[in-house]
Design a protein around this motif. Structure first.
Motif, PDB file in Angstrom:
ATOM      1  N   ASP A  34      44.879  41.281  37.521  1.00  0.00           N
ATOM      2  CA  ASP A  34      44.342  42.223  36.835  1.00  0.00           C
ATOM      3  C   ASP A  34      44.043  44.153  37.568  1.00  0.00           C
ATOM      4  N   PRO A  35      44.913  44.606  36.895  1.00  0.00           N
ATOM      5  CA  PRO A  35      43.994  46.453  36.919  1.00  0.00           C
ATOM      6  C   PRO A  35      42.440  46.342  36.846  1.00  0.00           C
ATOM      7  N   ILE A  36      42.249  47.284  37.775  1.00  0.00           N
ATOM      8  CA  ILE A  36      40.876  47.398  37.659  1.00  0.00           C
ATOM      9  C   ILE A  36      39.959  48.225  36.412  1.00  0.00           C
ATOM     10  N   SER A  37      41.735  49.349  35.629  1.00  0.00           N
ATOM     11  CA  SER A  37      41.554  50.157  35.070  1.00  0.00           C
ATOM     12  C   SER A  37      40.511  48.998  33.530  1.00  0.00           C
ATOM     13  N   LYS A  38      41.275  48.521  33.595  1.00  0.00           N
ATOM     14  CA  LYS A  38      40.960  47.208  32.480  1.00  0.00           C
ATOM     15  C   LYS A  38      39.747  46.789  32.060  1.00  0.00           C
ATOM     16  N   PHE A  39      39.047  47.509  33.043  1.00  0.00           N
ATOM     17  CA  PHE A  39      37.548  46.909  33.231  1.00  0.00           C
ATOM     18  C   PHE A  39      36.530  47.731  33.346  1.00  0.00           C
TER      19      PHE A  39
ATOM     20  N   LEU B 228      32.433  48.437  43.959  1.00  0.00           N
ATOM     21  CA  LEU B 228      32.981  48.390  43.191  1.00  0.00           C
ATOM     22  C   LEU B 228      33.517  47.486  42.164  1.00  0.00           C
ATOM     23  N   LEU B 229      33.773  46.582  43.259  1.00  0.00           N
ATOM     24  CA  LEU B 229      34.595  44.735  42.385  1.00  0.00           C
ATOM     25  C   LEU B 229      33.311  44.037  42.089  1.00  0.00           C
ATOM     26  N   GLY B 230      31.957  44.176  42.570  1.00  0.00           N
ATOM     27  CA  GLY B 230      30.161  43.834  42.487  1.00  0.00           C
ATOM     28  C   GLY B 230      30.210  44.145  41.290  1.00  0.00           C
ATOM     29  N   HIS B 231      30.285  45.665  41.204  1.00  0.00           N
ATOM     30  CA  HIS B 231      30.033  46.027  39.657  1.00  0.00           C
ATOM     31  C   HIS B 231      31.263  45.532  38.570  1.00  0.00           C
ATOM     32  N   ILE B 232      32.608  46.023  38.800  1.00  0.00           N
ATOM     33  CA  ILE B 232      32.787  45.494  37.544  1.00  0.00           C
ATOM     34  C   ILE B 232      33.426  44.234  37.668  1.00  0.00           C
ATOM     35  N   LEU B 233      32.619  43.194  38.222  1.00  0.00           N
ATOM     36  CA  LEU B 233      32.688  41.908  37.818  1.00  0.00           C
ATOM     37  C   LEU B 233      31.118  41.575  37.042  1.00  0.00           C
ATOM     38  N   ALA B 234      30.200  42.389  36.729  1.00  0.00           N
ATOM     39  CA  ALA B 234      29.027  42.240  36.783  1.00  0.00           C
ATOM     40  C   ALA B 234      29.425  42.589  35.176  1.00  0.00           C
ATOM     41  N   LEU B 235      30.380  44.397  34.560  1.00  0.00           N
ATOM     42  CA  LEU B 235      30.180  44.660  33.930  1.00  0.00           C
ATOM     43  C   LEU B 235      31.116  43.180  32.759  1.00  0.00           C
ATOM     44  N   LYS B 236      32.046  42.639  33.548  1.00  0.00           N
ATOM     45  CA  LYS B 236      32.400  42.182  33.041  1.00  0.00           C
ATOM     46  C   LYS B 236      31.776  40.160  32.197  1.00  0.00           C
ATOM     47  N   ALA B 237      30.556  40.331  33.257  1.00  0.00           N
ATOM     48  CA  ALA B 237      29.970  38.973  32.801  1.00  0.00           C
ATOM     49  C   ALA B 237      29.046  39.277  31.485  1.00  0.00           C
ATOM     50  N   GLY B 238      28.777  40.839  31.657  1.00  0.00           N
ATOM     51  CA  GLY B 238      27.490  41.402  31.311  1.00  0.00           C
ATOM     52  C   GLY B 238      26.423  40.835  31.956  1.00  0.00           C
TER      53      GLY B 238
ATOM     54  N   GLY C 183      53.676  53.993  41.223  1.00  0.00           N
ATOM     55  CA  GLY C 183      54.087  53.289  39.579  1.00  0.00           C
ATOM     56  C   GLY C 183      53.114  52.026  39.781  1.00  0.00           C
ATOM     57  N   LYS C 184      52.054  51.567  40.336  1.00  0.00           N
ATOM     58  CA  LYS C 184      51.862  50.531  41.160  1.00  0.00           C
ATOM     59  C   LYS C 184      49.719  50.634  41.101  1.00  0.00           C
ATOM     60  N   GLU C 185      48.981  49.902  40.368  1.00  0.00           N
ATOM     61  CA  GLU C 185      47.746  49.906  39.827  1.00  0.00           C
ATOM     62  C   GLU C 185      46.855  49.300  41.064  1.00  0.00           C
ATOM     63  N   ILE C 186      45.468  49.508  41.134  1.00  0.00           N
ATOM     64  CA  ILE C 186      44.339  48.671  41.780  1.00  0.00           C
ATOM     65  C   ILE C 186      44.331  47.361  41.246  1.00  0.00           C
ATOM     66  N   THR C 187      44.687  45.556  42.080  1.00  0.00           N
ATOM     67  CA  THR C 187      44.263  45.288  40.626  1.00  0.00           C
ATOM     68  C   THR C 187      42.607  44.893  41.613  1.00  0.00           C
ATOM     69  N   LEU C 188      41.909  44.034  40.860  1.00  0.00           N
ATOM     70  CA  LEU C 188      40.859  42.731  41.959  1.00  0.00           C
ATOM     71  C   LEU C 188      41.137  42.129  42.896  1.00  0.00           C
ATOM     72  N   ARG C 189      42.158  42.074  43.124  1.00  0.00           N
ATOM     73  CA  ARG C 189      42.916  40.863  44.306  1.00  0.00           C
ATOM     74  C   ARG C 189      42.802  42.627  45.412  1.00  0.00           C
ATOM     75  N   ASP C 190      43.226  43.612  45.159  1.00  0.00           N
ATOM     76  CA  ASP C 190      42.980  44.218  46.114  1.00  0.00           C
ATOM     77  C   ASP C 190      41.752  44.599  46.881  1.00  0.00           C
ATOM     78  N   LEU C 191      41.133  44.739  45.758  1.00  0.00           N
ATOM     79  CA  LEU C 191      39.635  45.318  46.392  1.00  0.00           C
ATOM     80  C   LEU C 191      39.344  44.124  47.351  1.00  0.00           C
ATOM     81  N   ALA C 192      39.433  42.836  47.225  1.00  0.00           N
ATOM     82  CA  ALA C 192      39.203  41.690  47.574  1.00  0.00           C
ATOM     83  C   ALA C 192      39.210  41.386  49.409  1.00  0.00           C
ATOM     84  N   THR C 193      40.673  41.834  48.969  1.00  0.00           N
ATOM     85  CA  THR C 193      41.238  42.069  50.098  1.00  0.00           C
ATOM     86  C   THR C 193      40.988  43.223  51.064  1.00  0.00           C
ATOM     87  N   HIS C 194      40.666  44.079  50.348  1.00  0.00           N
ATOM     88  CA  HIS C 194      40.450  45.098  50.995  1.00  0.00           C
ATOM     89  C   HIS C 194      41.322  45.838  51.576  1.00  0.00           C
ATOM     90  N   THR C 195      42.812  45.821  50.404  1.00  0.00           N
ATOM     91  CA  THR C 195      43.691  46.369  50.949  1.00  0.00           C
ATOM     92  C   THR C 195      44.425  47.288  49.196  1.00  0.00           C
TER      93      THR C 195
END
Length: 560
Positions: free
Chosen positions: A112-117, A194-204, A129-141
């Motif tokens: 999922d692109p992080i812009s979604k959250f 940023l990944l931790g912040h996004i997951l917390a937003l998603k979980a409410g 043309g490529k977006e940063i994804t959750l996987r990219d944040l978790a793998t430092h890529t």
């Protein structure tokens, strides 16, 4: 932003102070308690690299906790399996597990692109043309840097405390990616936070509540928290810097997913048991997903999973992560084939990764103190130059006065000290190297021996070493007038000292670095592009210093 067994007869014969030893279950596995205790005694009493260290070892036979040292320099209390430490970047593994668990629950997808959250007001950078994804944040890529450019702490002793969500969003919205997404590993505290912040937003819910609800409660990890209630704070070890001086605790509110957690060895043993499948948990499918290699990490035999780093060396696969804050260092790792896990927590910033790796696989070398010798400075001239370690990394060797310095691409410049005419080491690090010559005596390459046991050859290139500032030789008595404290800003103090006839500077909350003289009053750093000028009044008394950096000239009044 990182151990101590039970043969008391051996302990007494070796003249060691007995450490505290907990037994959770009878365990016959190696490494032995006596071996671990000896390692810790040497690290604390002989090498002076920590004040207190706790080690936990777990396998299918049970778990052991071996501790040595003290909670602080001023206390006689000994650490144990319930002592609380800051675990720093080990938090990134918890963040990645949250991601894997949310994937298992169908709440998010790895790609999922992080812009979604994120809020619509946040503009997430893209590239080709490529977006940063959750996987990219978790793998430092993701292509995001280690730290954002708007990271400017008011208190260097607690650097993340005042970094806000608004600043995090502002940086992301204005950042231009310099490399393609998902292609190259580049360790990023910002990305993990940023990944931790996004997951917390998603979980409410806030990040700490999410970790507690999804990981700590299911695994009964009751001492792993960010905010410490009184009972946990009473068990918190005092942190220490590299010189074993008391260091402040860190608060990381916005980038919590990168390094905010505090924990104990007993809790981390539960965590390792779950990852090894030694205890049954509904989290296991998510845990296993984080162990799978996702990307090469830029060095031979090193990969990155979701959050974890993976070593494939010495015939073993070790899944691990470490952590460091201003006063603590931590390590956790495991070998699935051996069904062996190790946790190491220390109340000093000095590295203890080698202990954890060695206990998992004895081929990984332990740190040892090396003794420098004097070498004719003319011999050193032949070693100056640029060496190619791999396609992306060059190692530059330079000479300042009669000393050699080494700097890898993108890394700090460090002095290398001779232990023979061809063999050198970095003081305080388990890294050494050898220069190799051909039959005619010409230097052809260097061999770099790293702390994980890796040996890499780097041929000498024809590239010239960069021009260096020229240091002069001064009578060390000149330095005496400069020793003292200088206030750069409220709470931000330069401490100038003299060690081994060298002038040293330490800014509040930062490591100590040497200053090299260009004149009797002008000095320069080699680790950063910065200079210091000492200013005297008409009577010759030093009144202040001036820090020259980033095109600015910042005065600091002498206050002591």
């Amino acid at each position: 932003m990182k151990k101590r067994p039970v043969v008391f007869l051996i302990v007494i014969l070796l003249g060691l102070r007995p450490g505290s030893i907990q037994r959770v279950a009878v365990a016959q596995s190696r490494p032995s308690d006596a071996e671990i205790l000896t390692i810790l005694q040497q690290r604390i009493d002989q090498y002076k690299k920590s004040v207190g260290i706790v080690v936990g070892v777990i396998n299918q036979d049970g778990s052991r906790v071996i501790s040595y040292g003290r909670l602080s320099q001023e206390s006689d209390r000994k650490p144990d399996g319930d002592t609380v430490f800051e675990v720093g970047s080990i938090t990134k593994v918890f963040t990645a597990i949250l991601l894997a668990d949310m994937v298992e629950r169908g709440e998010v997808k790895l790609d999922d692109p992080i812009s979604k959250f994120l809020p619509q007001s946040v503009k997430v950078p893209t590239r080709n043309g490529k977006e940063i994804t959750l996987r990219d944040l978790a793998t430092h890529t993701s292509g995001l840097p280690r730290l954002p450019s708007n990271f400017a702490p008011k208190d260097a002793n607690n650097p993340y405390a005042d970094y806000t969500v608004e600043q995090m969003y502002a940086f992301l919205s204005n950042y231009t990616l310099s490399r393609d997404i998902g292609v190259k590993y580049e360790y990023s505290n910002y990305g993990a936070g940023l990944l931790g912040h996004i997951l917390a937003l998603k979980a409410g819910m806030d990040y700490e509540t999410l970790v507690k609800t999804r990981i700590c409660d299911p695994l009964t990890m009751r001492s792993t928290r960010i905010q410490l209630p009184p009972d946990l704070r009473a068990r918190l070890a005092t942190g220490h810097d590299g010189d074993l001086k008391v260091a402040a605790n860190w608060d990381i509110p916005t980038l919590a997913g990168a390094g905010a957690l505090r924990s104990t060895v007993n809790d981390l043993l539960k965590f390792l048991a779950a990852n090894l499948g030694l205890t049954k948990t509904a989290l296991f499918p998510a845990l296993e997903k984080t162990h799978l290699a996702q990307q090469n990490a830029g060095a031979p035999g090193v990969e990155v999973g979701l959050g974890w780093h993976i070593y494939n060396k010495h015939g073993a696969q070790i899944v691990w992560h470490n952590g460091g804050t201003g006063g603590y260092h931590s390590f956790i790792g495991f070998d699935k084939k051996k069904r062996l896990g190790v946790a190491v927590l220390s109340n000093s910033i000095n590295n203890i990764d080698d202990i954890g790796l060695h206990l998992l696989e004895s081929t990984y070398p332990l740190y040892k103190e090396r003794v420098p010798i004097k070498v004719d400075p003319k011999i050193l001239d032949a070693y100056v130059g640029v060496y190619q370690l791999n396609a992306d990394t060059f190692v530059t060797v330079t000479k300042i006065t009669d000393r050699l310095f080494l700097q890898p691409t993108g890394g700090l410049k460090r002095e290398i000290r001779p232990e023979s005419e061809t063999d050198f080491f970095i003081q305080g690090a388990n890294v050494h190297l050898s220069f190799v010559k051909d039959a005619a005596g010409k230097v052809t390459h260097m061999v770099l021996y790293q702390s994980d046991g890796t040996k890499q050859s780097a041929p000498k290139t024809d590239k010239p070493a960069p021009e260096e500032r020229k240091a002069i030789t001064l009578d060390p008595k000149v330095y005496d007038a400069y020793v003292g404290q200088y206030e750069l800003a409220p709470g931000l103090i330069f401490t100038i000292g003299k060690e081994e006839n060298r002038l040293m500077a330490q800014l509040t909350g930062q490591p100590k670095f040497e200053l090299f003289p260009e004149s009797e009053t002008k000095f320069f750093y080699i680790v950063v592009d910065a200079q210091i000028t000492f200013v005297k009044d008409e009577a010759g008394k030093v009144t202040h210093l001036i820090l020259h950096q980033f095109g600015l000239n910042q005065p600091a009044k002498k206050i002591k």
